[in-house]
Write a protein that holds these residues in place. Structure first.
Motif, PDB file in Angstrom:
ATOM      1  N   GLU A  91      38.112  42.952  29.684  1.00  0.00           N
ATOM      2  CA  GLU A  91      37.687  41.683  29.087  1.00  0.00           C
ATOM      3  C   GLU A  91      37.220  40.681  30.145  1.00  0.00           C
ATOM      4  O   GLU A  91      36.683  39.620  29.799  1.00  0.00           O
ATOM      5  N   ARG A  92      37.408  40.991  31.401  1.00  0.00           N
ATOM      6  CA  ARG A  92      37.045  40.048  32.462  1.00  0.00           C
ATOM      7  C   ARG A  92      35.630  40.322  32.955  1.00  0.00           C
ATOM      8  O   ARG A  92      35.232  41.453  33.165  1.00  0.00           O
ATOM      9  N   GLU A  93      34.895  39.226  33.169  1.00  0.00           N
ATOM     10  CA  GLU A  93      33.557  39.376  33.734  1.00  0.00           C
ATOM     11  C   GLU A  93      33.589  38.886  35.175  1.00  0.00           C
ATOM     12  O   GLU A  93      33.245  39.607  36.103  1.00  0.00           O
ATOM     13  N   LYS A  94      34.030  37.625  35.330  1.00  0.00           N
ATOM     14  CA  LYS A  94      34.085  37.041  36.671  1.00  0.00           C
ATOM     15  C   LYS A  94      35.547  36.893  37.109  1.00  0.00           C
ATOM     16  O   LYS A  94      36.391  36.457  36.330  1.00  0.00           O
ATOM     17  N   ILE A  95      35.801  37.231  38.344  1.00  0.00           N
ATOM     18  CA  ILE A  95      37.111  36.946  38.924  1.00  0.00           C
ATOM     19  C   ILE A  95      36.868  36.167  40.210  1.00  0.00           C
ATOM     20  O   ILE A  95      36.082  36.600  41.073  1.00  0.00           O
ATOM     21  N   ALA A  96      37.487  34.989  40.309  1.00  0.00           N
ATOM     22  CA  ALA A  96      37.233  34.109  41.465  1.00  0.00           C
ATOM     23  C   ALA A  96      38.000  34.607  42.684  1.00  0.00           C
ATOM     24  O   ALA A  96      39.058  35.223  42.552  1.00  0.00           O
ATOM     25  N   SER A  97      37.433  34.304  43.831  1.00  0.00           N
ATOM     26  CA  SER A  97      38.130  34.602  45.082  1.00  0.00           C
ATOM     27  C   SER A  97      39.471  33.857  45.081  1.00  0.00           C
ATOM     28  O   SER A  97      39.553  32.704  44.638  1.00  0.00           O
ATOM     29  N   GLY A  98      40.534  34.500  45.543  1.00  0.00           N
ATOM     30  CA  GLY A  98      41.852  33.849  45.566  1.00  0.00           C
ATOM     31  C   GLY A  98      42.706  34.172  44.357  1.00  0.00           C
ATOM     32  O   GLY A  98      43.914  33.950  44.371  1.00  0.00           O
ATOM     33  N   GLU A  99      42.105  34.718  43.277  1.00  0.00           N
ATOM     34  CA  GLU A  99      42.921  35.105  42.102  1.00  0.00           C
ATOM     35  C   GLU A  99      43.760  36.320  42.445  1.00  0.00           C
ATOM     36  O   GLU A  99      43.376  37.130  43.280  1.00  0.00           O
ATOM     37  N   ARG A 100      44.894  36.438  41.746  1.00  0.00           N
ATOM     38  CA  ARG A 100      45.709  37.642  41.940  1.00  0.00           C
ATOM     39  C   ARG A 100      45.181  38.733  41.024  1.00  0.00           C
ATOM     40  O   ARG A 100      44.937  38.494  39.838  1.00  0.00           O
ATOM     41  N   VAL A 101      45.001  39.912  41.586  1.00  0.00           N
ATOM     42  CA  VAL A 101      44.457  41.029  40.804  1.00  0.00           C
ATOM     43  C   VAL A 101      45.362  42.252  40.958  1.00  0.00           C
ATOM     44  O   VAL A 101      46.134  42.349  41.911  1.00  0.00           O
ATOM     45  N   SER A 102      45.226  43.171  40.006  1.00  0.00           N
ATOM     46  CA  SER A 102      45.947  44.447  40.107  1.00  0.00           C
ATOM     47  C   SER A 102      45.179  45.387  41.012  1.00  0.00           C
ATOM     48  O   SER A 102      43.944  45.426  40.976  1.00  0.00           O
ATOM     49  N   GLU A 162      50.024  44.073  43.285  1.00  0.00           N
ATOM     50  CA  GLU A 162      49.198  42.877  43.107  1.00  0.00           C
ATOM     51  C   GLU A 162      48.740  42.362  44.453  1.00  0.00           C
ATOM     52  O   GLU A 162      49.489  42.455  45.433  1.00  0.00           O
ATOM     53  N   ALA A 163      47.523  41.824  44.488  1.00  0.00           N
ATOM     54  CA  ALA A 163      47.046  41.245  45.748  1.00  0.00           C
ATOM     55  C   ALA A 163      46.089  40.103  45.435  1.00  0.00           C
ATOM     56  O   ALA A 163      45.594  39.971  44.304  1.00  0.00           O
ATOM     57  N   ARG A 164      45.839  39.275  46.454  1.00  0.00           N
ATOM     58  CA  ARG A 164      44.918  38.152  46.283  1.00  0.00           C
ATOM     59  C   ARG A 164      43.504  38.638  46.588  1.00  0.00           C
ATOM     60  O   ARG A 164      43.279  39.333  47.592  1.00  0.00           O
ATOM     61  N   LEU A 165      42.595  38.313  45.684  1.00  0.00           N
ATOM     62  CA  LEU A 165      41.230  38.823  45.821  1.00  0.00           C
ATOM     63  C   LEU A 165      40.479  38.078  46.924  1.00  0.00           C
ATOM     64  O   LEU A 165      40.485  36.839  46.976  1.00  0.00           O
ATOM     65  N   GLY A 166      39.837  38.836  47.821  1.00  0.00           N
ATOM     66  CA  GLY A 166      39.022  38.228  48.883  1.00  0.00           C
ATOM     67  C   GLY A 166      37.740  37.642  48.313  1.00  0.00           C
ATOM     68  O   GLY A 166      37.646  36.441  48.044  1.00  0.00           O
ATOM     69  N   GLN A 167      36.754  38.496  48.073  1.00  0.00           N
ATOM     70  CA  GLN A 167      35.490  37.988  47.534  1.00  0.00           C
ATOM     71  C   GLN A 167      35.479  38.027  46.002  1.00  0.00           C
ATOM     72  O   GLN A 167      36.020  38.960  45.404  1.00  0.00           O
ATOM     73  N   ALA A 168      34.798  37.018  45.420  1.00  0.00           N
ATOM     74  CA  ALA A 168      34.712  36.945  43.960  1.00  0.00           C
ATOM     75  C   ALA A 168      34.024  38.194  43.401  1.00  0.00           C
ATOM     76  O   ALA A 168      33.229  38.831  44.093  1.00  0.00           O
ATOM     77  N   LEU A 169      34.345  38.524  42.133  1.00  0.00           N
ATOM     78  CA  LEU A 169      33.747  39.701  41.499  1.00  0.00           C
ATOM     79  C   LEU A 169      33.010  39.300  40.238  1.00  0.00           C
ATOM     80  O   LEU A 169      33.366  38.323  39.572  1.00  0.00           O
TER      81      LEU A 169
END
Ligand code: AMP
Ligand code: MG
Length: 386
Positions: free
Chosen positions: A367-378, A311-318
């Protein structure tokens, strides 16, 4: 699909990455004697009080045979890795002592057992230390070497046939025509097969014609598994599935809800596993890691490793199209106390350069469209030698 094809006795020097087929047991206790973990003085802890002075009556180097028990009121200089004499129950680090001739002054109290690894505390004699089915990495090889297991019975590397397809594909040392491309997929696949523990058998390229494909696929089916690239999409000349069907293949999947890599196919043909990976280079590389790497684990006689997810914290939004699980080429790096990951700019599945700069993939659930910067992602780590 499980199980090695055959086995061989391999020197411990040559067994890196192979799967061990038998148990390895210790030949004696480990450590075989009470071992000092420090340079200092072996003492009776009861003799040491703050400021105590003891007479130094000798010296023990690593490898020395120790016969004399330590008498009360005395100490012995001892080196890291040396055997602690009978009677001593602690080693005081040299940093906490002062020497004046034969007299040693101790500046700290000693606890019983300190800086000593007792005989047999790491392993008993005859204890199993390596199990059948383990893949041999550098630490496992060192363990085998430690107990004198210099020849190991290992599964032979499975032979993985690699066949690219496409009328546009030329050899990598040929000058491609204006509308042709070099066969880079065979190179990435051969490397990925090696990293996964297999032995690549590169069969070259098949034209988008039923006869040529059929012949070369049949050649590939002589190996332990066959990996094809290209020819599995919906185009008029995507003939891999047609040819496999004609050869009696049983299909387990012929599309996957992922991007890149949606058209990936898995079948068993003439009892051999066959992967049809999409031809776009990034799709080929990602689907190999997801599907072929675990298959090579099994064919090597070991267990399939779980995917290397962290797991890591996302830099730029997706912002991705929902419906497919995305694997975006990315870089993971430590910032402060935790890992951060940023997807790299890429021009789609043909963009090898994006993947060459990536050390992982951000996994975006379908199921995800947008992921904000700072969210934890796989994050799926790129399985590689670096
Ligand atoms: P395909 O999956 O056959 O439709 O191929 C998709 C695209 O992948 C092709 O247009 C090529 O640009 C690329 N491609 C196919 N095979 C290879 C290969 N062996 N090496 C590099 N690129 C390839
Ligand atoms: Mg093609």
């Amino acid at each position: 699909m499980r199980g090695p094809c055959s086995s061989a006795s391999v020197s411990v020097w040559d067994a890196l990455g192979l799967v061990l087929l038998h148990e390895v047991k210790t030949d004696r206790e480990y450590p075989p004697f009470d071992r000092s973990t420090r340079d200092g003085y072996a003492v009776r802890s009861a003799d040491i009080k703050l400021g105590a002075q003891l007479k130094c009556v000798g010296e023990i180097k690593a490898g020395d045979t120790v016969t004399q028990p330590l008498t009360p009121g005395a100490c012995v200089q001892i080196m890291t890795g040396a055997a602690v004499p009978v009677g001593a129950d602690a080693v005081v680090m040299i940093e906490y002592t002062q020497r004046e001739g034969e007299l040693i002054r101790f500046e700290r109290a000693a606890q019983a057992k300190q800086n000593i690894v007792p005989r047999g505390s790491e392993a008993r004699a005859g204890q199993t230390i390596l199990k059948a089915g383990m893949r041999l990495g550098f630490a496992e090889l060192a363990l085998a070497a430690q107990v004198g297991a210099t020849q190991l019975q290992c599964a032979k590397r499975p032979r993985i046939a690699i066949l690219s397809t496409g009328d546009e594909v030329v050899l990598i040392d040929e000058q491609p025509g204006a509308f042709q491309i070099r066969n880079s997929n065979s190179v990435s696949l051969a490397a990925q097969v090696r990293i996964a523990g297999g032995e690549p058998v590169v069969l070259g390229n098949a034209a988008d014609r039923v006869e040529d494909l059929g012949e070369k696929i049949e050649r590939g089916l002589k190996e332990d598994a066959l990996v094809l690239t290209g020819g599995v999409s919906m185009g008029k000349y995507d003939l891999v599935e047609t040819v496999l069907k004609a050869l009696g293949a049983e299909f387990f999947f012929d599309a996957v809800s992922i991007r890149p890599g949606k058209p990936a196919v898995f079948a068993v043909c003439k009892s051999k596993p066959v992967f049809g990976l999409p031809g776009n280079p990034v799709s080929t590389m990602v689907t190999f890691q997801l599907f072929v790497t675990p298959a090579i684990d099994l064919l090597s006689g070991g267990d399939a490793h779980p995917l290397a997810l962290v797991e890591a914290r996302l830099g730029q939004a997706l912002n991705e199209r929902p419906g497919l699980t995305h694997f975006l080429p990315a870089r993971i790096e430590w910032h402060g106390a935790e890992p951060h990951v940023s997807a790299l700019k890429w021009q789609g599945s043909g963009d090898i350069a994006a993947l060459a700069g990536a050390n992982c993939f951000v996994v975006v659930p379908s199921e995800r469209e947008k992921i904000a910067s700072g969210e934890r992602v796989s994050v799926l780590l790129r399985k590689d030698v670096v």
